[in-house]
Design an enzyme around this catalytic site. Sequence first.
Site, PDB file in Angstrom:
ATOM      1  N   VAL A 155       6.310  -0.446  -0.005  1.00  0.00           N
ATOM      2  CA  VAL A 155       6.367  -0.783  -1.351  1.00  0.00           C
ATOM      3  C   VAL A 155       8.035  -0.520  -1.490  1.00  0.00           C
ATOM      4  O   VAL A 155       8.653   0.486  -1.223  1.00  0.00           O
ATOM      5  CB  VAL A 155       5.744   0.162  -2.392  1.00  0.00           C
ATOM      6  CG1 VAL A 155       5.704  -0.359  -3.859  1.00  0.00           C
ATOM      7  CG2 VAL A 155       4.222   0.096  -2.226  1.00  0.00           C
ATOM      8  N   GLU A 182      -1.575  -1.792   2.560  1.00  0.00           N
ATOM      9  CA  GLU A 182      -2.070  -0.772   1.631  1.00  0.00           C
ATOM     10  C   GLU A 182      -2.101  -1.296   0.276  1.00  0.00           C
ATOM     11  O   GLU A 182      -2.743  -1.186  -0.518  1.00  0.00           O
ATOM     12  CB  GLU A 182      -1.042   0.429   1.490  1.00  0.00           C
ATOM     13  CG  GLU A 182      -1.311   1.670   2.481  1.00  0.00           C
ATOM     14  CD  GLU A 182      -0.133   2.506   2.658  1.00  0.00           C
ATOM     15  OE1 GLU A 182      -0.062   2.939   3.460  1.00  0.00           O
ATOM     16  OE2 GLU A 182       0.485   2.524   1.533  1.00  0.00           O
ATOM     17  N   ASN A 219       9.197  11.078  -1.790  1.00  0.00           N
ATOM     18  CA  ASN A 219       7.873  10.659  -1.930  1.00  0.00           C
ATOM     19  C   ASN A 219       6.916  11.445  -1.181  1.00  0.00           C
ATOM     20  O   ASN A 219       6.366  12.638  -1.481  1.00  0.00           O
ATOM     21  CB  ASN A 219       7.643   9.281  -2.111  1.00  0.00           C
ATOM     22  CG  ASN A 219       8.593   8.787  -3.311  1.00  0.00           C
ATOM     23  OD1 ASN A 219       8.834   9.648  -4.345  1.00  0.00           O
ATOM     24  ND2 ASN A 219       9.261   7.560  -3.023  1.00  0.00           N
TER      25      ASN A 219
END
Lengths: 508, 508
Positions: free
Chosen positions: A270, A294, A384
């Site tokens: 992403v 995903e 992240n």
Amino acid sequence: MPDSRIHHATLRQRVVDAAHAAALIQPGETVAMSGFTGSGYPKAVPQALAAHIAQTHARGEAFRIQLLTGASTAPELDGALAQVDGLAMRMPFQSDPNARKQINAGKLDYLDIHLSHVAQHVWFGFYNEIDTAVVEVSAILEDGALVPTTSVGNNKTWLDLAKKVIIEVNQWQPVEMLGMHDIYYGTALPPHRLPIPMAHGDDRIGQTTLRCDPDKIAAVVLTDAPDRNSPFNPVDADSARIAGHLIDFLKHEVARGRLPANLLPLQSGVGNIPNAVLAGLASSGFHGLEAYTEVIQDGMLELLKSGVLRYASCTGFAFSPEANEEFRRNLAFYRSRIILRSQEISNHPELVRRLGCIGMNGMLEADLYGNINSTHVMGSSIMNGIGGSGDFARNGFLSVFLSTSTAKHGSISSIVPMVSHVDHTEHDVAVIVTEQGLADLRGLSPKQRARAVISHCAHPDYRDGLQDYFDRACRDSYAKHTPHLLPEALSWHQRWLQTGTMQPSANR
Amino acid sequence: MPDSRIHHATLRQRVVDAAHAAALIQPGETVAMSGFTGSGYPKAVPQALAAHIAQTHARGEAFRIQLLTGASTAPELDGALAQVDGLAMRMPFQSDPNARKQINAGKLDYLDIHLSHVAQHVWFGFYNEIDTAVVEVSAILEDGALVPTTSVGNNKTWLDLAKKVIIEVNQWQPVEMLGMHDIYYGTALPPHRLPIPMAHGDDRIGQTTLRCDPDKIAAVVLTDAPDRNSPFNPVDADSARIAGHLIDFLKHEVARGRLPANLLPLQSGVGNIPNAVLAGLASSGFHGLEAYTEVIQDGMLELLKSGVLRYASCTGFAFSPEANEEFRRNLAFYRSRIILRSQEISNHPELVRRLGCIGMNGMLEADLYGNINSTHVMGSSIMNGIGGSGDFARNGFLSVFLSTSTAKHGSISSIVPMVSHVDHTEHDVAVIVTEQGLADLRGLSPKQRARAVISHCAHPDYRDGLQDYFDRACRDSYAKHTPHLLPEALSWHQRWLQTGTMQPSANR
């Protein structure tokens, strides 16, 4: 509203407001929630729980939970609970700024886990038992079947294992999504596992709804709230260059006969760079592409719409507000082209290897020898998490890592002598791409890789410095298989911490 | 002898001596040979080739080859070819001292590859085409079928892909092994792959022999020479302690219901410590154990003999001379209990995950946060390679890494602030064991892992130094998720390079 979305008589009687539902969660509980990349997370109960925790703290009493999800959620979940210091442990992935601040301040224990590992490790008993599951659905059918929303994540596992369950029925989520999901109920614990019966990424191997014993469902909460739907930046020049290098490479691989003309199933991380790659593929001349990934984001919808992409299999959406509108407007079109699965299936090593996925993921930095840092700024500060990148990089056909060659206005080189944290080892990295070019590391020894990475990927401002390190390491290193000068290996990061740039002072 | 071992008329006519066979190999060729962990490698042609290369070099002409195998071989192969500077490239694993010297001198390009990746990457076209395959067999049957010997490795792939083939028929290898092998011919390239039809580690899914178009077989060479058969050291006190900690842990996991009473299929690396674990299991009270592993060594034979182990699936043997004698003496007994497979099957991510293997592998060093270095001494000098440890650590049920807490007479701590090379990331490591104790890292955040590793695994001589680093890092690190002091992170290694010990001078 309950009448139109809740068709199970007993569960209709369990409708309460979010505060009453949140009150079912006790201090110290392990709570498993839905949510993957800002989609399909519960919208009301986490905020009510945060309010309840804040009140409890105000009375001087302790209240923290252990929080499990599919992946990242949104301010209404991670943000709200981190804000009130309500999290003692968080796994397996998150991207919320408030939670990140707490993690990097050393106040919140964060477990950064391969996304394909999560469900099985919970089943294996490697974590605490799940006290409460909080799962968003779009409807409850007559027989109690639960219609998933814009992500599936680990919801099957949470509903199977939780002692008690809170369901949020979100009216904002289109009921017309019923039929898009494929929930595989054939998993088992070893030694009872069988082959997963999937040969193509668009095979359906499960059922369209989730099941849950209605007796375990302690509360049902009605919501009408949108997913996070963060905007994407328009494709910038560097991202377009990265996409261009990668697409040229893929065409070259097709021309050499190493990839079929319609490639192999694409996995895409992403972010703005992966989105630029998808945008580039739209006008690349490829046809009949497949995505086994995903998350699908804006670029995937465009590829589906233009017919370049035949289908997309995923476990969740990460749409901008505009893409979300497009999805809803043409839901009938996307229904037959998008499949949402549990994340243990979307990321399953068995399937990623069988299908031969092409993994394309972002990175923070790469080093001369092809090691990749996906998670840690300057070795200690987590951004992240690894997410599913390891599931695809290790087991797919090809593992590609993408980044601009510098960050923070040029003060950070994304190519460094030695990465300050390793998420993908030299054994798992085939291709590195920056706006400067593409390094094809297949079949290269460490020193050959270093030459390729320096000449193809490094920014000109840092190329000489890298070459100088490499030359001196080749001369002075203890051994010459993977030459390193240990006192200098992490000095670029240390220089950034001390001076604000990786550039030596003479060059500034 | 040809009559008794070569039953194919045409191939019987291709018998030549090793020198004539070796002369078929041209300078610059990519040559793929049999051999895995010192078993089943060709014994004569590599030495004849080395002699030929030496003569060519003596004439001032260049002659080097690119060499692929299953894994490590023996002095007669890697040693001989490295000795004459005959290797330009070597993959995917090796452990020969001469070759290692060349690699670490920077003279030989070495590619250290996950063993499950090798065959498919060659099929994918990621490496050069295979010019010549040199494969040891024990017999050639009437129909040209080849009977494998003590390892299978990548032989199926080499025979399928090579332009020309040289077969060594080794009379030393027992013909009674016919029937022990299981060669799976169901692999394919994506997008044509199907599930591998195996549900249990002792399922047979293939055929007992290798096939090869006789027209490709350019030469057959007769040999009568033993495998390497290196001795194992007797179990020492530290190895016994390591084994004890691990076996206690496994019993604890069974008691907690996290593992079946007969555990799950065991994978065990090669070496004295894994062998000690196997010896420990023999007297542990476990029954009905299974092994799904790369290599079986002495300890596995003992477990089979005592009935503690039900079967062992592998791709090769690594026996001591005594174990080899035992195997031959009781071949009829072991025939029904040992299965030899291709290494892409013995190490296949799909199967390792499905079966839920317990991976037990050695390491060089671990750091506070659970990252593992399996390959590089002081960050630059390669020892052997990652082998199949990554196939099992990433995809199995449990990943265990084993080492004594110190090396080189105490001058090296196997627990360091930051590993100097990463082969297994923090995301892939469940358990670390030294003679000091066992750290169970499951469900722990980085700082919790550090506390466990320091208190359970570090040697007392280094424990205070590690605790001091960790305490100061928790205080002074840029961020506190994975606290590190970058100028010090690799200083223990640098101190060893400069002073010969990782101990600070004050402590000496």
